[in-house]
Design a protein around this motif. Structure first.
Motif, mmCIF file in Angstrom:
data_model
loop_
_atom_site.group_PDB
_atom_site.id
_atom_site.type_symbol
_atom_site.label_atom_id
_atom_site.label_comp_id
_atom_site.label_asym_id
_atom_site.label_seq_id
_atom_site.Cartn_x
_atom_site.Cartn_y
_atom_site.Cartn_z
ATOM 1 N N TYR A 154 51.459 7.388 185.259
ATOM 2 C CA TYR A 154 51.286 8.579 186.092
ATOM 3 C C TYR A 154 51.491 9.841 185.260
ATOM 4 O O TYR A 154 52.007 9.790 184.138
ATOM 5 C CB TYR A 154 52.220 8.552 187.303
ATOM 6 C CG TYR A 154 53.692 8.682 187.012
ATOM 7 C CD1 TYR A 154 54.356 9.895 187.172
ATOM 8 C CD2 TYR A 154 54.433 7.579 186.601
ATOM 9 C CE1 TYR A 154 55.700 10.015 186.925
ATOM 10 C CE2 TYR A 154 55.787 7.686 186.358
ATOM 11 C CZ TYR A 154 56.416 8.909 186.514
ATOM 12 O OH TYR A 154 57.755 9.015 186.269
ATOM 13 N N GLN A 186 49.735 0.384 188.581
ATOM 14 C CA GLN A 186 49.298 1.600 189.271
ATOM 15 C C GLN A 186 48.937 2.661 188.241
ATOM 16 O O GLN A 186 49.637 2.825 187.232
ATOM 17 C CB GLN A 186 50.391 2.145 190.195
ATOM 18 C CG GLN A 186 50.581 1.333 191.473
ATOM 19 C CD GLN A 186 51.473 2.035 192.471
ATOM 20 O OE1 GLN A 186 51.717 3.231 192.366
ATOM 21 N NE2 GLN A 186 51.959 1.286 193.452
ATOM 22 N N ARG A 213 47.689 6.821 188.168
ATOM 23 C CA ARG A 213 47.497 8.004 189.017
ATOM 24 C C ARG A 213 47.571 9.288 188.187
ATOM 25 O O ARG A 213 47.943 9.280 187.021
ATOM 26 C CB ARG A 213 48.554 8.062 190.124
ATOM 27 C CG ARG A 213 49.971 8.038 189.612
ATOM 28 C CD ARG A 213 51.004 8.317 190.694
ATOM 29 N NE ARG A 213 51.232 9.727 190.876
ATOM 30 C CZ ARG A 213 52.256 10.228 191.564
ATOM 31 N NH1 ARG A 213 53.120 9.411 192.139
ATOM 32 N NH2 ARG A 213 52.410 11.532 191.691
ATOM 33 N N TYR A 263 44.690 5.762 191.832
ATOM 34 C CA TYR A 263 44.624 6.760 192.909
ATOM 35 C C TYR A 263 45.042 8.129 192.387
ATOM 36 O O TYR A 263 45.494 8.280 191.251
ATOM 37 C CB TYR A 263 45.482 6.338 194.096
ATOM 38 C CG TYR A 263 46.964 6.250 193.851
ATOM 39 C CD1 TYR A 263 47.846 7.136 194.465
ATOM 40 C CD2 TYR A 263 47.507 5.276 193.026
ATOM 41 C CE1 TYR A 263 49.194 7.056 194.277
ATOM 42 C CE2 TYR A 263 48.874 5.183 192.820
ATOM 43 C CZ TYR A 263 49.719 6.082 193.444
ATOM 44 O OH TYR A 263 51.066 5.981 193.243
ATOM 45 N N ASN A 264 44.817 9.136 193.244
ATOM 46 C CA ASN A 264 45.180 10.528 192.933
ATOM 47 C C ASN A 264 44.660 10.976 191.564
ATOM 48 O O ASN A 264 45.392 11.482 190.720
ATOM 49 C CB ASN A 264 46.699 10.718 192.969
ATOM 50 C CG ASN A 264 47.245 10.665 194.373
ATOM 51 O OD1 ASN A 264 46.488 10.542 195.335
ATOM 52 N ND2 ASN A 264 48.566 10.723 194.498
ATOM 53 N N GLY A 316 43.376 9.115 189.148
ATOM 54 C CA GLY A 316 43.608 8.214 188.031
ATOM 55 C C GLY A 316 42.324 7.819 187.330
ATOM 56 O O GLY A 316 41.250 7.794 187.929
ATOM 57 N N SER A 363 39.799 9.043 192.216
ATOM 58 C CA SER A 363 40.012 8.333 190.956
ATOM 59 C C SER A 363 38.685 7.849 190.400
ATOM 60 O O SER A 363 37.726 7.601 191.146
ATOM 61 C CB SER A 363 40.958 7.154 191.169
ATOM 62 O OG SER A 363 42.235 7.618 191.577
ATOM 63 N N GLU A 367 52.973 3.654 197.584
ATOM 64 C CA GLU A 367 53.096 4.280 196.276
ATOM 65 C C GLU A 367 54.565 4.329 195.871
ATOM 66 O O GLU A 367 55.445 4.589 196.675
ATOM 67 C CB GLU A 367 52.515 5.696 196.317
ATOM 68 C CG GLU A 367 51.039 5.726 196.719
ATOM 69 C CD GLU A 367 50.518 7.137 196.842
ATOM 70 O OE1 GLU A 367 51.260 8.058 196.445
ATOM 71 O OE2 GLU A 367 49.404 7.322 197.327
#
Length: 894
Positions: free
Chosen positions: A613, A634, A636, A659-660, A662, A685, A887
């Motif tokens: 992240y 994950q 992001r 996500y977000n 990524g 993403s 998340e």
């Protein structure tokens, strides 16, 4: 009590030497002056009638033959066997034997003629004889050993020799001397010796005694001490002068405080404390101006043991004292310092003013069983190429480091207890080295062990714990090998590595830290290998600020935080580790970091397996990532890792979640057996997936929604419970040349205003249709091959079956969605076309959309009972939208 001055001790010294030459010096007993029993030799007056009326005559002798041992020295008797005989020469032994035989025959004849004449030898009770013998000095006692067998036995009784031993040497336990510079106190009941007290008396008999005021007493009472060959002196300096030139002479220091002497040792002399109880409590040697003991070249194997050594400078005076120590060992010296209590009150810092200072080439003392405590400076200072063996010492409560090692010094330190220091426990710096083995280092105010400025120690099998700052601190180009230690319960990190340092941390157990396990920052490096890192409050290993270590073969588990945390442009090769059962993510990569993770097993975490992240990058390759409560991986917020050839399975919230915003390249991975989607792509993403196998998921293969994008090419997606690829809610991915087959639902489903570019995909043998498009969806498609799909929904519709029998409430097939106005159903209550025809026949119904849902009528959630389905259920969730992935909101801890 301070010793007399040099001038006042002169006459005493001369008298002592005269006593030594005459071999008449003696010692006082522990309770007072020993008195020899006397026997009257005056004839008893009176008539024969009076003499015959006495029960026994004690004066008559069977023979005028003198005792055979009158010509044998005390040393000869002490060196002999327990029977009292000695082998001086063959002729002497033969003469002594003949004399004893003659004496014995005469005694027998007397015994036969008149039993009263040998009463002393045969009839006096043993208790009385033992009492008499206990008053004798060693020479007379040795003579008694030769009288007869009974006297030999009684005079050799351990209690007699114990009393004399403790009277002369004032020590509670016997001591042996296995070698010239080795002394061993023993428990009498634990040695295989018929008379350990006599043996110890013989061991120490040639010693010179330092006992202030005692030489004058011996000189004034010479007749009382005949038969004792012991030298006494008032000062240590006098004793040292008297033994010059002797081989391994022994000086015994009796109880007292010896102050202000200039003790420069340049011969192999042995100095041993002698007092009852714990000897160092009673024998104290101190200095106020210069080092208390100084060892120079020539002292080779000198011995200093069982005393207290102090340096107590006057801080009010102008005399500098910062260069002085309790014990100072110079070049080419190898003394033994044993069982001493050492304390320095020096507060200087120029040359430290350590309690023990060892400096110079070939300086190699043996310091063992010592207590170095409560010093106002460093406890043990080893410098300038010095070496030495330091073992079983207790080093505690010192104002500066317990031990300093610098400037290429290389000591061997074993089994030392280094604790409760007011600074660091052990400090190695300026290219200092050293081997530290089985030491217990704890409760120091700063780190337990500090390495700095090119120092390179080896630390093996030590326990480093409860440091008020940390366990091990390596900085400013420090190195070192830390092998198989226990590092635990420290206030901050168990191991800190920073500022271009490069240690080896191998085979350690690092646990229960109040913060992290290993913390590498400020361009730190190092090899962190085969350690067991667990149960720490923060990350097991933390890498930050351009640090680039090698993390290999470690077990990192059961942390209250995460496993490995890489942030603020951290790097590192993280290879072949097992990371499991941590409370937060197994591995975090964030804020511009770029590590390489290869061939790790990352599993059974309580959140995410690997979490990228805030622009975290790096390579995740050939890892096995499984059984996490959240996703296996994950990605992001701008993170862009390379995820290659991994096995990602058993995630309770999916395999990989992007996500977000990524990014990332996901290739050649095997993603299977996840509870939710194998890959999630959502919220703008845009990853690149290629050559992956995504199969046997308990939900869909790949789910793309909430504006997700991405390029999916040449992936193999099969045997998933839901759609092979689900595209929803305004997403727009590109799918090229993928194989999507053997799914338990549709191959590709596009719904909820999403679109896509589909080119060259091969979609076959799925339970429902190959490509299902919801109402209003119009993707761009080119050269796709769709064949052999089972079309179970169309077949069920033709057979008039309720579609709930196909989907139940775990699957969401795409077909026509109706609602019944008569039954007042809403857009949340879907009714399949067959239930509209049969169960809601004649009702006011309307078509809503062609989309993914299961039939609420068949599920039994409507007021009207379904006529086509079986038992009703209570499930009311009809529109498909898989539960949003959970998340992990991990803490960003610096």
């Amino acid at each position: 009590m301070s010793s007399p001055s040099r001038n006042s001790s002169g006459p005493t010294l001369r008298r002592s030497r005269r006593l030594s030459k005459g071999k008449v010096n003696s010692s006082l007993s522990a309770t007072g002056t020993a008195q020899q029993p006397t026997t009257s030799r005056t004839k008893t007056s009176g008539s024969p009638q009076d003499r015959s009326s006495r029960p026994y005559s004690l004066r008559r002798k069977a023979s005028p033959i003198p005792p055979p041992c009158e010509t044998i020295s005390v040393h000869g008797i002490l060196a002999g066997s327990s029977s009292g005989t000695t082998s001086i020469t063959a002729s002497t032994a033969s003469k002594a034997k003949r004399a004893r035989l003659t004496h014995h025959q005469a005694a027998q004849s007397v015994n036969l003629s008149n039993p009263e004449d040998n009463f002393l030898q045969y009839h006096v009770p043993s208790e009385i004889l033992l009492k008499i013998f206990s008053y004798l000095l060693e020479k007379d006692l040795c003579n008694v050993l030769c009288v007869c067998k009974r006297f030999n036995t009684l005079a050799g009784d351990p209690t007699v020799w114990k009393k004399m031993y403790q009277s002369v040497y004032e020590m509670s336990l016997p001591v042996l001397r296995p070698s010239p510079t080795r002394f061993k106190f023993v428990q009498p009941d634990k040695v295989d010796s018929p008379n350990i007290w006599k043996e110890s008396f013989k061991t120490l008999y040639n010693a010179v005694h330092v006992k202030p005021g005692h030489a004058r007493r011996v000189y004034d009472n010479m007749e009382m001490y005949k038969g004792r060959e012991i030298q006494y002196y008032d000062t240590i300096e006098e004793a040292l002068s008297s033994v010059e030139g002797n081989d391994y002479p022994l000086i015994l220091l009796h109880a007292g405080v010896y102050s202000g002497e200039w003790l420069y040792i340049d011969t192999p002399v042995c100095i041993l404390g002698a007092a009852p109880g714990h000897i160092p409590d009673s024998v104290i040697v101190e200095n106020f101006k210069e080092s208390t003991f100084v060892f120079f070249e020539g002292c080779e194997d000198a011995y200093l043991g069982h005393i207290s050594i102090r340096f107590n400078p006057d801080h009010q005076s102008n005399t500098p004292h910062h260069k002085h120590s309790c014990v100072e060992v110079g070049s080419c010296c190898s003394p033994i310092i044993d069982s001493c209590n050492i304390r320095s009150r020096s507060q200087g810092r120029a040359r430290v003013g350590a309690a023990v200072s060892v400096s110079g080439k070939n300086a190699a003392p043996t310091v063992k069983n010592c207590v170095i405590s409560d010093c106002e400076n460093v406890g043990l200072f080893i410098n300038d190429h010095a070496q030495g063996h330091f073992m079983d010492c207790e080093i505690s409560g010192n104002a500066l480091a317990g031990i300093w090692v610098k400037n290429h010094a290389n000591p061997l330190i074993r089994r030392c207890h280094i604790h409760h220091g007011r600074d660091v426990g052990v400090f190695t710096f300026d290219n200092g080295m050293g081997h530290f083995d089985r030491c217990d280092i704890h409760h120091n105010r700063i780190a337990g062990f500090e390495v700095k400025a090119g120092a390179n120690p080896t630390v093996v099998h030590c326990e480093i714990h409860h440091g008020q700052t940390g366990g091990i601190y390596v900085h400013e180009n420090g190195r070192g090998e830390f092998l198989e230690n226990k590092i635990h319960s420290n206030t901050f990190a168990g191991v800190w590595v920073t500022s271009n340092s490069d240690p080896t941390i191998r085979g350690n157990e690092i646990f229960n830290g109040h913060q992290g396990g290993v913390y590498i920052f400020g361009e730190g490096r190092g090899l962190i290998e085969n350690n067991d890192i667990h149960s720490n409050a923060l990350a097991g290993i933390q890498i930050r600020t351009n640090s680039n270590p090698i993390i290999r073969g470690n077990r990192i588990h059961d942390g209250q935080h995460g496993g490995i945390y890489v942030h603020e442009k951290g790097k590192g090769l993280i290879i072949e580790n097992e990371v499991y059962s941590n409370t937060l993510a197994g591995v975090w990569v964030t804020t511009g970091s770029c590590p390489e993770l290869r061939r790790n097993r990352i599993h059974s975490g309580k959140q995410v397996g690997v979490y990228f992240y805030d622009n975290g990058h790096g390579t995740l390759e050939d890892n096995d990532i499984f059984n996490h409560m959240y996703s296996g991986v994950q990605i992001r917020t701008g993170s862009d890792p390379i995820i290659r050839r991994n096995k990602i399975w058993g995630g309770q919230n999916g395999g990989i979640l992007v996500y977000n915003g990524g990014l990332g390249v996901l290739e050649y991975n095997e993603i299977f057996d996840n509870a939710m989607a194998g890959v999630w792509i959502k919220t703008d993403s845009n990853p690149h997936l290629r050559y992956n196998k995504i199969h046997d998921g308990r939900d869909g293969g790949i789910c793309i929604f909430n504006g997700g994008r991405g390029l999916l090419e040449e992936n193999e997606i099969f045997r998933n419970t839901q759609a092979g690829v689900l595209i929803s809610s305004q997403s727009h991915p590109k799918l090229k040349r993928n194989k999507i087959y053997d799914g338990l639902a549709a191959g590709i489903e596009i719904t909820n205003n999403a679109t896509a570019y589909l080119e060259g995909n091969h979609v076959f043998n799925n339970k429902f249709a190959g490509i299902c498009l919801a109402t209003g969806v119009n993707p761009e498609m080119k050269d796709n091959k769709v064949h052999g799909n089972k079309n179970a929904i169309e077949k069920a519709v033709k057979c008039g079956r309720c579609l709930y029998k196909i989907s139940s409430y775990t699957s969401y097939p795409m077909h026509d969605f109706y609602r019944c106005k008569t039954c007042n159903t809403t857009d949340r209550n879907a009714i399949c076309v067959n239930c509209i025809r049969r169960c809601h026949s004649g009702h006011d119904v309307e078509f809503v959309t062609h989309d993914r849902f299961f039939c609420d009528c068949g599920a039994g959630t409507l007021s009207l009972q379904c006529q086509l389905a079986g038992e009703p259920t209570k499930d009311t969730d009809t529109l498909y939208d898989s539960a949003a992935p959970i998340e992990s909101h991990t803490l960003m801890v610096n």
